[in-house]
Design a protein around this motif. Structure first.
Motif, mmCIF file in Angstrom:
data_model
loop_
_atom_site.group_PDB
_atom_site.id
_atom_site.type_symbol
_atom_site.label_atom_id
_atom_site.label_comp_id
_atom_site.label_asym_id
_atom_site.label_seq_id
_atom_site.Cartn_x
_atom_site.Cartn_y
_atom_site.Cartn_z
ATOM 1 N N SER A 1 86.126 18.590 58.441
ATOM 2 C CA SER A 1 85.125 19.295 59.288
ATOM 3 C C SER A 1 85.705 19.941 60.654
ATOM 4 N N ALA A 2 86.782 19.494 60.940
ATOM 5 C CA ALA A 2 87.485 20.003 62.115
ATOM 6 C C ALA A 2 89.064 20.156 62.024
ATOM 7 N N SER B 296 92.416 21.127 64.337
ATOM 8 C CA SER B 296 92.820 21.181 65.759
ATOM 9 C C SER B 296 94.277 21.289 65.920
ATOM 10 N N GLU C 29 90.564 23.136 69.195
ATOM 11 C CA GLU C 29 89.850 22.718 68.149
ATOM 12 C C GLU C 29 88.861 23.732 67.530
ATOM 13 N N ILE D 53 85.596 23.790 64.827
ATOM 14 C CA ILE D 53 84.732 22.841 64.100
ATOM 15 C C ILE D 53 83.796 23.533 63.122
ATOM 16 N N ASP D 54 83.682 23.104 61.944
ATOM 17 C CA ASP D 54 83.110 23.580 60.706
ATOM 18 C C ASP D 54 83.347 25.222 60.887
ATOM 19 N N SER E 270 82.977 27.014 65.722
ATOM 20 C CA SER E 270 82.921 26.609 67.038
ATOM 21 C C SER E 270 84.284 26.054 67.339
ATOM 22 N N THR E 271 84.651 26.642 68.737
ATOM 23 C CA THR E 271 85.833 26.303 69.231
ATOM 24 C C THR E 271 85.826 25.563 70.650
ATOM 25 N N GLU F 282 90.589 16.715 60.545
ATOM 26 C CA GLU F 282 89.589 15.487 60.755
ATOM 27 C C GLU F 282 88.754 15.722 59.508
ATOM 28 N N SER G 83 85.516 13.937 57.594
ATOM 29 C CA SER G 83 84.099 13.394 58.049
ATOM 30 C C SER G 83 83.177 13.757 56.852
ATOM 31 N N LYS H 276 83.318 9.847 60.714
ATOM 32 C CA LYS H 276 84.772 10.431 60.468
ATOM 33 C C LYS H 276 85.422 9.182 59.619
ATOM 34 N N GLU I 120 92.014 11.102 59.521
ATOM 35 C CA GLU I 120 92.642 12.329 59.963
ATOM 36 C C GLU I 120 94.041 12.449 59.150
#
Length: 120
Positions: free
Chosen positions: A32-33, A35, A50, A52-53, A56-57, A98, A100, A105, A108
């Motif tokens: 899902s993320a 980083s 990071e 995300i999906d 999104s940063t 990561e 999830s 979660k 990782e």
């Protein structure tokens, strides 16, 4: 299982640029993320950026405006473009993924790290 392989580190003068790459392989379904972290000698590992999906940063205050994280889903690769580098950016940079599911979660994964050295 997910395997992460970083590349792109090296030695650069202050004010210069580097681009780090992190290629992921294995089962990416639950990732899902992604980083980037870094760890300088004597310091704790810290989050740098990071994604995300996939869109999104987030960035740490110390790199905001200088570093850009991006992803290429087709290549399962995440990049960290680092501009206006400073000596204090010197560290080993680690890629993190990561896992999830449903917002929980599960675990990782870490890459082996790549050294970035910025000379003054």
């Amino acid at each position: 299982q997910v395997q992460l392989m970083e590349s792109g580190g090296g030695l650069v003068q202050a004010g210069g640029s580097l681009r780090l790459s992190c290629r992921a392989s294995g089962s990416m379904f639950s990732i899902s993320a992604m980083s980037w972290y870094r760890q300088a000698p004597g310091n704790e590992r810290e989050l740098v950026a990071e994604i995300i999906d996939g869109d999104s940063t987030k960035y740490s205050d110390s790199v905001k405006g200088r570093f850009t994280i991006s992803g290429d889903n087709a290549k399962n690769t995440v990049y960290l473009q680092m501009d206006s580098l400073k000596p204090e950016d010197t560290a080993v940079y680690y890629c993190n993924a990561e896992e999830s599911l449903g917002g929980v979660k599960l675990g990782e994964y870490w890459g082996q790290g790549t050294q970035v050295t910025v000379s003054s």
